[in-house]
Design a protein around this motif. Structure first.
Motif, mmCIF file in Angstrom:
data_model
loop_
_atom_site.group_PDB
_atom_site.id
_atom_site.type_symbol
_atom_site.label_atom_id
_atom_site.label_comp_id
_atom_site.label_asym_id
_atom_site.label_seq_id
_atom_site.Cartn_x
_atom_site.Cartn_y
_atom_site.Cartn_z
ATOM 1 N N LEU A 59 0.865 -1.174 0.000
ATOM 2 C CA LEU A 59 0.000 0.000 0.000
ATOM 3 C C LEU A 59 0.904 1.227 0.000
ATOM 4 C CD1 LEU A 59 -2.963 0.934 0.260
ATOM 5 C CD2 LEU A 59 -2.679 0.824 2.730
ATOM 6 N N VAL A 60 0.679 2.116 -0.943
ATOM 7 C CA VAL A 60 1.490 3.334 -1.016
ATOM 8 C C VAL A 60 1.412 4.079 0.316
ATOM 9 C CG1 VAL A 60 1.692 5.603 -2.118
ATOM 10 C CG2 VAL A 60 1.267 3.581 -3.506
ATOM 11 N N ASP A 90 -3.524 0.533 -6.772
ATOM 12 C CA ASP A 90 -2.932 0.904 -8.062
ATOM 13 C C ASP A 90 -3.878 0.547 -9.208
ATOM 14 O OD1 ASP A 90 -1.297 1.227 -10.370
ATOM 15 O OD2 ASP A 90 0.476 0.921 -9.114
ATOM 16 N N PRO A 91 -4.267 1.535 -10.026
ATOM 17 C CA PRO A 91 -5.185 1.264 -11.129
ATOM 18 C C PRO A 91 -4.477 0.749 -12.391
ATOM 19 C CG PRO A 91 -4.725 3.596 -11.035
ATOM 20 C CD PRO A 91 -3.993 2.965 -9.869
ATOM 21 N N ARG A 92 -3.139 0.616 -12.334
ATOM 22 C CA ARG A 92 -2.421 0.153 -13.527
ATOM 23 C C ARG A 92 -2.833 -1.268 -13.892
ATOM 24 N NH1 ARG A 92 3.754 1.275 -12.241
ATOM 25 N NH2 ARG A 92 2.971 0.875 -10.150
ATOM 26 N N THR A 102 -6.701 -6.963 -15.803
ATOM 27 C CA THR A 102 -7.312 -6.502 -14.563
ATOM 28 C C THR A 102 -6.443 -5.360 -14.049
ATOM 29 O OG1 THR A 102 -8.183 -7.203 -12.409
ATOM 30 C CG2 THR A 102 -6.088 -8.187 -13.104
ATOM 31 N N THR A 103 -6.728 -4.874 -12.870
ATOM 32 C CA THR A 103 -5.866 -3.865 -12.255
ATOM 33 C C THR A 103 -5.146 -4.507 -11.078
ATOM 34 O OG1 THR A 103 -7.535 -3.095 -10.691
ATOM 35 C CG2 THR A 103 -7.466 -2.003 -12.871
ATOM 36 N N GLN A 104 -4.091 -3.859 -10.627
ATOM 37 C CA GLN A 104 -3.379 -4.375 -9.463
ATOM 38 C C GLN A 104 -4.311 -4.436 -8.256
ATOM 39 O OE1 GLN A 104 0.490 -2.708 -8.595
ATOM 40 N NE2 GLN A 104 0.708 -2.100 -10.730
ATOM 41 N N GLY A 105 -5.091 -3.387 -8.047
ATOM 42 C CA GLY A 105 -6.008 -3.354 -6.914
ATOM 43 C C GLY A 105 -7.022 -4.484 -6.958
ATOM 44 N N ALA A 106 -7.570 -4.755 -8.139
ATOM 45 C CA ALA A 106 -8.535 -5.848 -8.284
ATOM 46 C C ALA A 106 -7.859 -7.191 -8.058
ATOM 47 C CB ALA A 106 -9.184 -5.796 -9.661
#
Length: 159
Positions: A59-60, A90-92, A102-106
């Motif tokens: 987590l940042v 992270d939405p990347r 997908t995104t990193q967060g997902a």
């Protein structure tokens, strides 16, 4: 420039070049672990070297994540361990184990991670091969816990 310094720099370059090949688009900045473009590709590269894929969910801004990353995982990564990082928020884009975008967060949610930092160890088929390290433990023992899990994961991958 001393011979020892040249040898160290050559070793660092070779490790970096090897990781760049193994994890396309995943160059690590100073103080950061590589971010995978594809979990399946990162796992395949790790398994090709007979290593587990170590994944840190972070987590940042998390001070405990920074400690685990800088004091334990970055040194192991520099020594050749296959380690990547994904972030809770992270939405990347990242491709999951089946190659889906997908995104990193997902992905963090899909993996069922709820505590930062969490360190996971993956082997064949994207299966976890050692117990997760969730949160931080007493700092005097974290390195021992990490080494124990990493050895367990390596044994599973190499069997």
């Amino acid at each position: 420039m001393s011979a020892a310094w040249r040898a160290w720099r050559r070793r660092e370059w070779v490790l970096g070049a090897g990781l760049a090949w193994a994890l396309p688009g995943a160059f690590a900045a100073d103080g950061e672990l590589p971010v995978p473009a594809s979990m399946a590709d990162a796992l395949a590269a790790a398994l090709a070297r007979r290593e587990p894929l170590v994944v840190m969910a972070s987590l940042v801004g998390c001070p405990f994540c920074r400690i685990v990353r800088e004091h334990y995982l970055l040194p192991a990564w520099r020594d050749g361990a296959a380690i990547v990082q994904i972030d809770f928020r992270d939405p990347r884009s990242v491709r999951d184990w089946e190659g889906r975008a997908t995104t990193q967060g997902a992905l963090v949610k899909t993996l069922g991670v709820s505590v930062a930092p969490t360190v996971m160890f993956f082997g064949r088929g994207g299966r976890e091969v050692a117990e997760r390290l969730s949160g931080t433990y007493i700092s005097d023992f974290y390195g021992a816990y990490l080494e124990q899990r990493l050895e367990q994961a390596r044994a599973a991958v190499r069997s």
